[in-house]
Structure formats: structure tokens, C-alpha cells
Design an enzyme around this catalytic site. Structure first.
Site, PDB file in Angstrom:
ATOM      1  N   GLU A 387       9.627  11.225   0.652  1.00  0.00           N
ATOM      2  CA  GLU A 387       8.497  10.833  -0.204  1.00  0.00           C
ATOM      3  C   GLU A 387       7.266  11.690   0.083  1.00  0.00           C
ATOM      4  OE1 GLU A 387       9.093   9.057  -2.619  1.00  0.00           O
ATOM      5  OE2 GLU A 387      10.978   8.200  -1.948  1.00  0.00           O
ATOM      6  N   HIS A 516      21.605   5.662 -14.645  1.00  0.00           N
ATOM      7  CA  HIS A 516      20.890   6.743 -15.315  1.00  0.00           C
ATOM      8  C   HIS A 516      21.363   6.991 -16.743  1.00  0.00           C
ATOM      9  CE1 HIS A 516      20.278   7.181 -11.038  1.00  0.00           C
ATOM     10  NE2 HIS A 516      19.244   7.948 -11.256  1.00  0.00           N
TER      11      HIS A 516
HETATM   12 ZN   LIG Z   1      12.196  11.787  -4.674  1.00  0.00          ZN
END
Ligand SMILES: [Zn+2]
Length: 617
Positions: A387, A516
């Protein structure tokens, strides 16, 4: 990205910034801001781009704040406000895409105006056509499918079980009958019912793509890579051929181990692997069955990072500080004070939040944040580095014009933090005081470390590739609506070498049982990110002068690497991605070669294990 919901399932995270590329389905109802005149000029195109950047940037900050509040404090009210602000943003994106499509063919445009028009034009994932009612219809279909997926349930022992629980159970269960029950029920209950809606969605969004000047939605998606859509498809094939022998070796070895565990009646010694035995609903990552494949002796690496963190008294904030320290060691400035004030690092005790990890750049300058529900364990330690990679990328390109505030391509953004996480080697853990020097695993344990990595990172490659191969075929019509299931099974067999636990037919729609697909999140980025992270890592290790086996390298504390990395990151999306790649790696070519080098000791070991066994399926 705003309103860019990325899977809560299995794959890493979403990066949220105020990017124009965030728009999903787009109700094209609002009045265009400034549409081209009948005879547009270059000067008008320049002005159009300038106005678009200004408007989208301003709107994006509000939308990001709204999305943040919603994600970290879920109520009916914040849901409604976020939906409203999201719809406004997508409206804007559609207007600017349509206008950009008209200007983009003008002769004599400057490099930047041409590039920004292309970014505006290609920024939508599922464009709605402008005819009356179409955008509402498209939006209804996608909402219906996403929500059906979110509420989807399979069964275990005949009892209903939700998506995240069934995913965990697929990783833990070693009972082939239960695995089969979960696999069939999930695919039947979640995928099959949305088959008709998916076909409708495909038709409508293709119409929208054609209005923007693309052959179909697949061509629109492939247009985001600074090359002709067909050339990009060929590039992904080339990369696959580089890594395929490694995958096949892993497949052969895993099949043998599964056969040894379950016997011929469950998993044969030859042919494809039964997909529900691999520890994951989609057989996309196999790390959950590492216990089945772990080699005797070398399988146990002798320490667990989670236990080390706990033993040294780490809490989630201290884990993030340790992640920050890695980037600081490369010379990146410390995270801003607001990061620590505004991030959600642990799950709040008193309200509903979205726990799925993500990284945010709320004001497009330095209002960086992460949103996690961090636990003190090895996985979250890696996720933190992932992140933060998004955050440092976002800050590095914050001086670029609005439309260039993005990764060089979408694979780059996902790869940066993983590149850093590859440096979390045993020797790195010693350097930061987590592991005793005496506990560093001896080289004979390397196979265990590498095999554990490969079960996730190598096993994923064919899956990461085939999801969009299937969708490109569906969008182009090469896969007809009557052949959805057959084409899906064929690709799964061809690339992954797996088969469903029972025969499927065209009443099924197993593709729809993967998040997805109904959520319409392009997937090739994850394939690229898997490859790029090793390319970046190798480049960093070369720059650091590392001479040993690649997988033992850590480029921690190397300012020269940091300077060069920053040079690439700060370019954002301002130049074609090969330019950015060249700045850091010296090469203009995305390639699987570094990944192959990283796993070379494992490949040699697998070849010995696989000797005399049939390879392939
Ligand atoms: Zn990512």
C-alpha cells in the site's frame, strides 16, 4: 481511484487517487461542459484539455473525500452521498471522453494535448452509448451483477456460506467431497444466474466503445498501453511464453503431490489438475496448500514473521512505521503528519468500515492515507509495504498535470510496493532487529522459501492472463454468447492446466463467479504487476551491486536505488510506459526474464523432482 471497488478477494488492493480514469459505468446524461464545434481547431483542443483537467481535478477532491468518509464510516447516508458523488464524477468523465474522441483525430496536435485527449477518451472502463436510456440500463445491469456477487452464497455441508467464508474454507479444507460441494455450489449459484445480464452488458458497452472510436470494449481496455491493441495482446503472449516452462514445472510437481495426498480416484498422475484441490476457489493462487507440497526438511524455514513481530511488541502502527522506514532508507521523505492523523490503520471498534486494504491520495498533492484493518501478522506486514508503494508513487508524481497523475501503466502502480516487499528477506529482518542472525535460514532452506513464493506468484500467472483473454474474446464477439462456458473452460485448461471437478455446460457461467467479471475490473494489470515487480526488483539489486542469488537480495538503505526509482515514479503517466521503464531498468521491454531468474534455483530443483514424470496435460 474513486468508486473503484477492487476485489475483496485474494488480490491486493486498490489505489485511490483523483484520477480521471476512475469512472466506471457512466450515465451520459448531464450536459457536456464544452463540446467541440463543428470545425474544431488545435487551439480549441488545447483549451478543452486545460478545462477538463481543471474541472476533473476539482471534482476529484470532493469525490475522494466523499468516498473516504463512506469507506471508513458506512451508513445509509454515506452510501447515498457517495453514490451521488460517484455518479456525478462518471457523468463528467463521459462528457470529456466524448469530446476528446472528437478532438483526438485533429492533425497538428501537440504531444501533450494528443496524449491527454487519448487518456480522456480511454479513461472509462464500461462506456455507455449516448442513446436515451442506455446508460441507465447499463448502470442497472452492472449494479445488479455486482450486488448479486456480493450477496452470493455457496454451500458447505448443505448449509449456506458467504463469499469470504467460502474462500477461507477452500483454503483450509482437505476433504475433496467438501471442496467439490463448495466449488459447484458457488459457481452454480453466483455465476450461472448472471449469464444473460452479462451478455446484455457486453452489447451495450460495446456500443458505447464504438461511439468513442474503439472497435469494442476489449480494444478500449488494451488501448491504455501506448501501443496498438493487437500489439499489446501479442506482448502479453510473449511474456507468457517466457514464464510458461516455470509454470509447467510447478504444475507437474503440484499434481504429483496432490496425487500422493488424495490418490488416483481424486487426482490422476497425468492430465490436468482438479481445480478445487488447489486451495483457492479459482485456483489462482496456491499458497494455501503449501503444506501439501512442502519438501521434507527444506519446507520449514524456521521462523514466522508474524511471530517475530509479536515477540518484539509490534502493533499495527509500528508495522506501518517500519514500512515507512524502508522507503525512508531509499531517500524518500517521511510520510506527512496528516498520514498518521487521517489513515485508518486498525479497524474502528464502533462502526462498519471497508476493511479491504487500499491507498489514497485525497487532495492529489500530499494528503496520503492508507485504509487497512491491520493485524500483526506476516501477510499484513507485506500488504503495508504494498500500500505504501502506491502512496509514494502518488506523491512522487504530484507535480505532474492532473491527467498525468497516474502510474506509467496500471501494472506499474500495483508493482511498486511488491518490489519493495520482495526485499523483506531474512537478512533484512536481521537488519531491522526482528530476526537473530543465528536464526537466518541456511541456503538449503531456500527451496522452501522460493516454493512458498511460487505457489502464489507463479501459479497466478496463467490465471492473470486468461481472465482478460476471455473478456477480449467476449467483447470482440470471437466468443459468442452461446459459448461463454466452453471458452472459459478451454482457456482454463489451455493456460492453467486445470479442469472443473464436474462437467460444465452452457447453462453455467463460471466466469461470473469471479469478482472482477461482474464488477468489470480489467485484470491484465495484475498479470503485468506480477512480472514488473521482479523486473524492478532485479534492476534495483543490479544497481545496488548485488552479486548473490537474486532472491536473497535486499536493496534496503540504498539511496542510489531510491533516486533512480523516484526518477521513474515522478514521471507519472506523462510519457509512454517504455520511457518510464527505461529510466529505472534501462530496458524498454516488459519481460518475464527477471521472474524466471528469481525462481531459477527452484526451477532446477523442480526439474529434479519431476524427472521421469509426465509434464503438461
Ligand atoms: Zn495495490
Amino acid at each position: 481511484m474513486i468508486r473503484f471497488t477492487v476485489s475483496t478477494i485474494a488480490l491486493a488492493c486498490a489505489a485511490f487517487g483523483v484520477s480521471a480514469a476512475a469512472a466506471q459505468t457512466a450515465p451520459a446524461t448531464a450536459k457536456p461542459a464544452a463540446q467541440p464545434s463543428s470545425k474544431p481547431t488545435v487551439a480549441e483542443a488545447d483549451a478543452y484539455v486545460a478545462e477538463a483537467e481543471k474541472t476533473l481535478a476539482a471534482d476529484g477532491v470532493d469525490a475522494a473525500r466523499m468516498a473516504w468518509v463512506n469507506a471508513t464510516y458506512i451508513t445509509d447516508d454515506t452510501d447515498a452521498l457517495a453514490a451521488k458523488s460517484g455518479a456525478k464524477s462518471t457523468d463528467l468523465a463521459v462528457q470529456y471522453a466524448l469530446g476528446a474522441a472528437k478532438y483526438a483525430t485533429l492533425p497538428g496536435l501537440s504531444f501533450d494535448t494528443q496524449r491527454k485527449l487519448n487518456l480522456l477518451r480511454g479513461g472509462l472502463t464500461l462506456p455507455a452509448p449516448t442513446r436515451a436510456g442506455a446508460s441507465e440500463e447499463l448502470s442497472t445491469l452492472t449494479t445488479k451483477m455486482s450486488s448479486a456477487y456480493g450477496k452470493g452464497k455457496g454451500t458447505l455441508d448443505g448449509k449456506p456460506i458467504n463469499g469470504s467464508d467460502i474462500e477461507a474454507a477452500m483454503g483450509e479444507s482437505r476433504d475433496p467431497a467438501k471442496l467439490k460441494e463448495m466449488w459447484i455450489s458457488w459457481n452454480d449459484n453466483v455465476g450461472a444466474p448472471m449469464r444473460g445480464d452479462y451478455a446484455k452488458m457486453t452489447a451495450i458497452s460495446n456500443e458505447g466503445a464504438r461511439e468513442l472510436g474503439y472497435k469494442d470494449v476489449g480494444a478500449l481496455w488494451r488501448s491504455g498501453y501506448d501501443m496498438k491493441p493487437d500489439a499489446f495482446a501479442a506482448l502479453t503472449d510473449k511474456i507468457w511464453l517466457e514464464v510458461e516452462p516455470l509454470y509447467k514445472a510447478l504444475h507437474t510437481y503440484a499434481r504429483w503431490k496432490l496425487n500422493a495426498k488424495y490418490g488416483d480416484a481424486v487426482q490422476s498422475k497425468t492430465g490436468p489438475i482438479r481445480s478445487d484441490l488447489l486451495g483457492n476457489m479459482w485456483a489462482q493462487e496456491w499458497g494455501n496448500i503449501y503444506d501439501i507440497v512442502a519438501p521434507a526438511g527444506a519446507g520449514d524455514v524456521g521462523y514466522d514473521t508474524g511471530e517475530l513481530l509479536k515477540a518484539k511488541g509490534y502493533d499495527p502502527v509500528k508495522m506501518v512505521k517500519q514500512g515507512e522506514a524502508f522507503y525512508s532508507s531509499l531517500g524518500f521523505p517521511a510520510l506527512p503528519g496528516t498520514f498518521w492523523e487521517r489513515s485508518q490503520i486498525v479497524k474502528p471498534a464502533d462502526r462498519e468500515v471497508i476493511c479491504h486494504a487500499s491507498a489514497w491520495d485525497v487532495d492529489n498533492v500530499d494528503d496520503l492515507r492508507i485504509k487497512m484493518c491491520t493485524k500483526v501478522n506476516a501477510d499484513d506486514f507485506v500488504t503495508i509495504h504494498h500500500e505504501l508503494g502506491h502512496n509514494y508513487y502518488q506523491r512522487a508524481y504530484n507535480k505532474q498535470p492532473f491527467l498525468y497523475k497516474n502510474g506509467a501503466n496500471d501494472g506499474f502502480h500495483e508493482a511498486i510496493g511488491d518490489t519493495v516487499a520482495l526485499s523483506i528477506t531474512p537478512n533484512y529482518l536481521v537488519k531491522i532487529g526482528l530476526l537473530d542472525q543465528a536464526k537466518v535460514p541456511s541456503p538449503d532452506k531456500d527451496i522452501g522459501l522460493l516454493l512458498r513464493q511460487a505457489m502464489d506468484k507463479v501459479a497466478f500467472l496463467p490465471f492473470g492472463l486468461l481472465i482478460d483473454k476471455w473478456r477480449w474474446g467476449v467483447f470482440s464477439g470471437e466468443i459468442p454468447t452461446t459459448g461463454y462456458q466452453g471458452a472459459w473452460d478451454k482457456l482454463r485448461l489451455q493456460y492453467q492446466g486445470i479442469v472443473p471437478p464436474v462437467a460444465r455446460d452452457e447453462t453455467k457461467f463460471d466466469a461470473g463467479a469471479k469478482y472482477h467479471i461482474p464488477a468489470a475490473v480489467p485484470y491484465t494489470r495484475y498479470f503485468l504487476a506480477r512480472v514488473l515487480q521482479f523486473q524492478f526488483y532485479k534492476a534495483a539489486c543490479d544497481q545496488a551491486g548485488w552479486k548473490g542469488p537474486l532472491h536473497r537480495c535486499s536493496f534496503f538503505d540504498n539511496k542510489a536505488v531510491g533516486t533512480k526509482l523516484n526518477a521513474m515514479l515522478s514521471m507519472g503517466q506523462s510519457k509512454p510506459w517504455p520511457d518510464a521503464l527505461q529510466v529505472f531498468t534501462g530496458s524498454r521491454e516488459m519481460s518475464g526474464k527477471a521472474l524466471v531468474e528469481y525462481f531459477a534455483p527452484l526451477k532446477a530443483w523442480l526439474d529434479v523432482q519431476n524427472k521421469g514424470k509426465p509434464q503438461g496435460w
